[in-house]
Design an enzyme around this catalytic site. Structure first.
Site, PDB file in Angstrom:
ATOM      1  N   ASN A   1       9.864  -4.781  15.355  1.00 48.11           N
ATOM      2  CA  ASN A   1       9.223  -3.544  15.810  1.00 48.11           C
ATOM      3  C   ASN A   1       8.145  -3.808  16.861  1.00 48.11           C
ATOM      4  O   ASN A   1       7.417  -2.889  17.248  1.00 48.11           O
ATOM      5  CB  ASN A   1       8.592  -2.792  14.637  1.00 48.11           C
ATOM      6  CG  ASN A   1       9.582  -2.534  13.524  1.00 48.11           C
ATOM      7  OD1 ASN A   1       9.400  -3.008  12.411  1.00 48.11           O
ATOM      8  ND2 ASN A   1      10.637  -1.810  13.820  1.00 48.11           N
TER       9      ASN A   1
ATOM     10  N   LEU B   1       2.647   2.674   2.407  1.00 50.25           N
ATOM     11  CA  LEU B   1       2.239   3.457   3.582  1.00 50.25           C
ATOM     12  C   LEU B   1       3.404   4.088   4.351  1.00 50.25           C
ATOM     13  O   LEU B   1       3.164   4.915   5.226  1.00 50.25           O
ATOM     14  CB  LEU B   1       1.456   2.554   4.545  1.00 50.25           C
ATOM     15  CG  LEU B   1       0.113   2.038   4.023  1.00 50.25           C
ATOM     16  CD1 LEU B   1      -0.518   1.087   5.040  1.00 50.25           C
ATOM     17  CD2 LEU B   1      -0.835   3.189   3.733  1.00 50.25           C
TER      18      LEU B   1
ATOM     19  N   CYS C   1      14.100  -7.986  10.312  1.00 50.50           N
ATOM     20  CA  CYS C   1      12.842  -7.277  10.627  1.00 50.50           C
ATOM     21  C   CYS C   1      11.776  -8.257  11.077  1.00 50.50           C
ATOM     22  O   CYS C   1      10.896  -7.913  11.856  1.00 50.50           O
ATOM     23  CB  CYS C   1      12.289  -6.573   9.394  1.00 50.50           C
ATOM     24  SG  CYS C   1      13.327  -5.297   8.725  1.00 50.50           S
TER      25      CYS C   1
ATOM     26  N   HIS D   1      15.082   2.426   9.905  1.00 55.56           N
ATOM     27  CA  HIS D   1      15.400   1.814  11.208  1.00 55.56           C
ATOM     28  C   HIS D   1      16.895   1.526  11.220  1.00 55.56           C
ATOM     29  O   HIS D   1      17.480   1.218  10.173  1.00 55.56           O
ATOM     30  CB  HIS D   1      14.671   0.471  11.394  1.00 55.56           C
ATOM     31  CG  HIS D   1      13.195   0.587  11.606  1.00 55.56           C
ATOM     32  ND1 HIS D   1      12.289  -0.253  11.006  1.00 55.56           N
ATOM     33  CD2 HIS D   1      12.467   1.430  12.378  1.00 55.56           C
ATOM     34  CE1 HIS D   1      11.060   0.068  11.391  1.00 55.56           C
ATOM     35  NE2 HIS D   1      11.149   1.095  12.214  1.00 55.56           N
TER      36      HIS D   1
ATOM     37  N   ALA E   1       0.809  -1.226   0.000  1.00 60.90           N
ATOM     38  CA  ALA E   1       0.000   0.000   0.000  1.00 60.90           C
ATOM     39  C   ALA E   1       0.839   1.272   0.000  1.00 60.90           C
ATOM     40  O   ALA E   1       0.284   2.366  -0.056  1.00 60.90           O
ATOM     41  CB  ALA E   1      -0.932  -0.016   1.213  1.00 60.90           C
TER      42      ALA E   1
ATOM     43  N   HIS F   1      -0.636   3.234  10.183  1.00 56.75           N
ATOM     44  CA  HIS F   1      -0.983   1.804  10.116  1.00 56.75           C
ATOM     45  C   HIS F   1      -0.274   1.010  11.201  1.00 56.75           C
ATOM     46  O   HIS F   1      -0.806   0.046  11.725  1.00 56.75           O
ATOM     47  CB  HIS F   1      -0.688   1.219   8.727  1.00 56.75           C
ATOM     48  CG  HIS F   1       0.762   1.193   8.318  1.00 56.75           C
ATOM     49  ND1 HIS F   1       1.521   2.326   8.146  1.00 56.75           N
ATOM     50  CD2 HIS F   1       1.605   0.150   8.044  1.00 56.75           C
ATOM     51  CE1 HIS F   1       2.748   1.989   7.770  1.00 56.75           C
ATOM     52  NE2 HIS F   1       2.824   0.663   7.711  1.00 56.75           N
ATOM     53  N   ARG F   2       0.941   1.450  11.575  1.00 54.39           N
ATOM     54  CA  ARG F   2       1.691   0.719  12.581  1.00 54.39           C
ATOM     55  C   ARG F   2       1.249   1.091  13.997  1.00 54.39           C
ATOM     56  O   ARG F   2       1.377   0.294  14.922  1.00 54.39           O
ATOM     57  CB  ARG F   2       3.191   0.940  12.375  1.00 54.39           C
ATOM     58  CG  ARG F   2       3.631   0.560  10.938  1.00 54.39           C
ATOM     59  CD  ARG F   2       4.892  -0.231  10.889  1.00 54.39           C
ATOM     60  NE  ARG F   2       4.817  -1.445  11.645  1.00 54.39           N
ATOM     61  CZ  ARG F   2       5.848  -2.268  11.839  1.00 54.39           C
ATOM     62  NH1 ARG F   2       7.023  -1.974  11.313  1.00 54.39           N
ATOM     63  NH2 ARG F   2       5.720  -3.369  12.544  1.00 54.39           N
TER      64      ARG F   2
ATOM     65  N   ASP G   1      18.316  -1.119  12.085  1.00 56.51           N
ATOM     66  CA  ASP G   1      18.656  -2.483  11.658  1.00 56.51           C
ATOM     67  C   ASP G   1      18.737  -2.614  10.135  1.00 56.51           C
ATOM     68  O   ASP G   1      18.937  -3.700   9.607  1.00 56.51           O
ATOM     69  CB  ASP G   1      17.707  -3.533  12.272  1.00 56.51           C
ATOM     70  CG  ASP G   1      16.269  -3.452  11.781  1.00 56.51           C
ATOM     71  OD1 ASP G   1      15.957  -2.609  10.919  1.00 56.51           O
ATOM     72  OD2 ASP G   1      15.441  -4.260  12.271  1.00 56.51           O
TER      73      ASP G   1
ATOM     74  N   GLU H   1      10.167   2.505  18.062  1.00 54.87           N
ATOM     75  CA  GLU H   1      10.015   1.474  17.021  1.00 54.87           C
ATOM     76  C   GLU H   1      10.585   0.131  17.474  1.00 54.87           C
ATOM     77  O   GLU H   1      10.838  -0.765  16.667  1.00 54.87           O
ATOM     78  CB  GLU H   1      10.689   1.945  15.724  1.00 54.87           C
ATOM     79  CG  GLU H   1      10.090   3.229  15.167  1.00 54.87           C
ATOM     80  CD  GLU H   1       8.908   3.028  14.221  1.00 54.87           C
ATOM     81  OE1 GLU H   1       8.931   2.080  13.432  1.00 54.87           O
ATOM     82  OE2 GLU H   1       7.952   3.829  14.282  1.00 54.87           O
TER      83      GLU H   1
ATOM     84  N   ASN I   1      10.668   4.658   3.657  1.00 56.25           N
ATOM     85  CA  ASN I   1      10.950   3.241   3.399  1.00 56.25           C
ATOM     86  C   ASN I   1      10.821   3.062   1.878  1.00 56.25           C
ATOM     87  O   ASN I   1       9.715   3.002   1.336  1.00 56.25           O
ATOM     88  CB  ASN I   1       9.942   2.394   4.183  1.00 56.25           C
ATOM     89  CG  ASN I   1       9.987   0.915   3.850  1.00 56.25           C
ATOM     90  OD1 ASN I   1      10.523   0.510   2.823  1.00 56.25           O
ATOM     91  ND2 ASN I   1       9.406   0.108   4.716  1.00 56.25           N
TER      92      ASN I   1
HETATM   93  O1  SUG Z   1       7.598   0.032   9.261  1.00 58.40           O
HETATM   94  N1  SUG Z   1       6.885  -1.506   6.181  1.00 58.40           N
HETATM   95  C1  SUG Z   1       7.512  -1.569   7.493  1.00 58.40           C
HETATM   96  C2  SUG Z   1       8.815  -2.316   7.424  1.00 58.40           C
HETATM   97  C3  SUG Z   1       9.391  -2.556   8.786  1.00 58.40           C
HETATM   98  C4  SUG Z   1      10.750  -3.188   8.738  1.00 58.40           C
HETATM   99  N2  SUG Z   1      11.236  -3.429  10.039  1.00 58.40           N
HETATM  100  C5  SUG Z   1      12.520  -3.284  10.450  1.00 58.40           C
HETATM  101  N3  SUG Z   1      13.391  -2.630   9.767  1.00 58.40           N
HETATM  102  N4  SUG Z   1      12.839  -3.772  11.606  1.00 58.40           N
HETATM  103  C6  SUG Z   1       7.740  -0.163   8.037  1.00 58.40           C
HETATM  104  O2  SUG Z   1       8.101   0.723   7.246  1.00 58.40           O
HETATM  105  C7  SUG Z   1       5.068  -1.062   4.619  1.00 58.40           C
HETATM  106  C8  SUG Z   1       3.582  -1.291   4.522  1.00 58.40           C
HETATM  107  C9  SUG Z   1       3.026  -0.904   3.187  1.00 58.40           C
HETATM  108  O3  SUG Z   1       3.528   0.017   2.569  1.00 58.40           O
HETATM  109  O4  SUG Z   1       2.042  -1.557   2.746  1.00 58.40           O
HETATM  110  C10 SUG Z   1       5.613  -1.140   6.035  1.00 58.40           C
HETATM  111  O5  SUG Z   1       4.896  -0.877   6.979  1.00 58.40           O
END
Ligand code: SUG
Length: 446
Positions: free
Chosen positions: A112, A23, A370, A251, A21, A139-140, A253, A176, A27
């Site tokens: 996370n 979101l 992750c 992040h 999505a 969303h998170r 990591d 996070e 990233n």
């Molecule tokens: O929080 N992606 C997550 C990826 C998390 C990775 N975790 C670590 N690095 N530990 C985030 O960005 C994408 C969802 C979307 O776009 O549909 C997302 O939430």
């Protein structure tokens, strides 16, 4: 490593609503795959294969359940009314990202879920876990109530475990979880040095990232170090390099990792690497083995694309270490040459690499590390963990059969309007709680 203490990796089981999505600002994988067709069944099977590889290497592996999605109560809380179909349609008409937030399977990224301090590090000798509030992304931010409930069901024995409330739900305490935390120790059962990494310090707004959001605050790190009852002389706070955040390191990591006394990082990971290394090394009781990737080895961009630093470094039963890396790292010639040199040299204990296919998760910015929450545990603590989530060959086979039988093959953003799919997801999760013996976890079960 004494046999009575080990690091257990709890991987998030990828949920049936896994979708792309776009979101997550900052990233790059999430943004560039927005709107693509996801494959929830293949994604969950990739995750389960990863858990099996770790188990077959002789490690103890756990599994964390996905969350109830779509989260229709979130959509109703922000004012969408009527039948489920109407709520979904109204959310989409208002803002498709609201609809997508309600369906996100983002709890798969268990790094996370929480920050964990094991019992050798804490004053009361309990394992402390703080679920991450994840307030930086809508969303998170929906995850932490169920994460807290799941962790309290799994680590329910309060003579060994202390599952804290998440930090206050506010930007000042943006947290996070373990993705911004590395624990070093001469061995897993020894007192550790805990490194907390942040991108924002309200008392020092200079040196901030310009293009992308910084998700972790120093205030959050400091609060967790206090509530986990850590010895202040064995805690280090380090700032992410703003150029790294602006290159897509959302992040820590994504640019640094460690295991026991090994520290693998890129030279542009931190704003203050040199002084930090001395601070880390002195209380360790063993030389810190640093593996520093230089820009001349590969760039920040290569690091973000290949996700090398999102590998897991694991200690095997024979005390050697292995790198559990994403396939994408083997496909970048500069990064794979670096890994080959790292494996060949005897100056560090890592002497094997296993490249794993977690591409469905990778397309949303989630590599092997992750997908897991690391929890160092003594044998006594491990036996106090809810055993329904500890992986066995039998549980693995049951979960594979369950995913193959019930999960959707593909999802597109238009599927998120389908109330029948929403009902089907509830049935899938209901069956899952029977398999994991976690009935009562989900809001629909109350
Ligand atoms: O929080 N992606 C997550 C990826 C998390 C990775 N975790 C670590 N690095 N530990 C985030 O960005 C994408 C969802 C979307 O776009 O549909 C997302 O939430």
């Amino acid at each position: 490593m004494p046999s009575n203490f080990q690091e257990v990796n709890f991987d998030g089981l990828i949920g049936p609503t896994h979708n792309y999505a776009g979101l997550s600002a900052g990233n790059i994988a999430s943004l560039s795959n927005a709107g693509g067709v996801s494959k929830p069944k293949a994604a969950a099977l990739q995750g389960l294969s990863k858990m099996k590889v770790l188990m077959d290497l002789g490690l103890t592996q756990g599994v964390l359940p996905p969350q109830q999605r779509p989260d229709l109560s979130f959509l109703r809380r922000i004012g969408f009314e009527g039948s489920d179909a109407h709520v979904l349609a109204q959310a989409n008409d208002t803002d498709p990202t609201l609809l997508a937030a309600a369906w996100s399977a983002s709890s798969m990224w268990a790094a996370n879920a929480a920050t964990v301090s094991p019992s050798p590090d804490t004053k009361d000798h309990k394992v402390h876990l703080t679920p991450a509030n994840l307030v930086s992304n809508l969303h998170r931010s929906l995850e932490h109530p169920t994460t807290t409930r799941a962790l309290r069901m799994i680590f329910r024995d309060d003579s060994h475990f202390f599952v804290h409330d998440p930090l206050p739900d506010q930007a000042r305490f943006a947290d996070e979880g373990a993705a911004n935390h590395i624990r070093f120790a001469s061995a897993h059962d020894q007192p550790g040095i805990e490194l907390f990494v942040y991108g924002v310090d309200i008392h020092d707004p200079t040196n901030s990232a310009r293009n992308y959001p910084s998700r972790q605050t120093r205030a959050a790190c400091e609060a967790i170090a206090r509530t986990h009852q850590l010895d202040p002389s064995r805690v280090i706070f380090a700032r992410q390099h703003p150029d790294a955040i602006d290159a897509g390191v959302f992040h820590n990591d994504v640019i640094a990792t460690g295991n026991e006394s090994v520290f693998l990082y890129h030279e542009q990971a931190f704003a203050t690497s040199r002084s930090m290394l001395t601070d880390l090394a002195s209380p360790l009781g063993k030389p810190l083995t640093t593996i520093e990737a230089h820009d001349t080895d590969f760039s920040l961009e290569d690091a973000v694309k290949s996700y090398l630093f999102n590998s897991q470094i694991v200690t095997l039963p024979d005390n050697s270490m292995a790198l559990i890396a994403p396939l994408e790292s083997s496909e970048n010639p500069r990064v794979s040459a670096f890994i080959d040199r790292m494996i060949e040299t005897t100056s560090n204990p890592i002497n094997a690499v296993h490249y794993l296919d977690v591409r469905e998760s990778m397309r949303n910015g989630g590599g092997p590390a992750c997908l897991r929450l690391r929890v160092p545990l003594s044998d006594t603590e491990l036996s106090a963990v809810h055993q329904g989530v500890i992986m066995t060959n039998d549980l693995h086979a049951r979960l594979v059969e369950f995913v193959e039988r019930t999960y959707p093959d593909e999802l597109t953003q238009s599927d998120l309007l389908d109330p029948q799919l929403a009902d089907r997801c509830v049935q899938i999760l209901d069956e899952l709680t029977t398999i994991l013996d976690l009935s009562g976890l989900y809001p629909f079960q109350h």
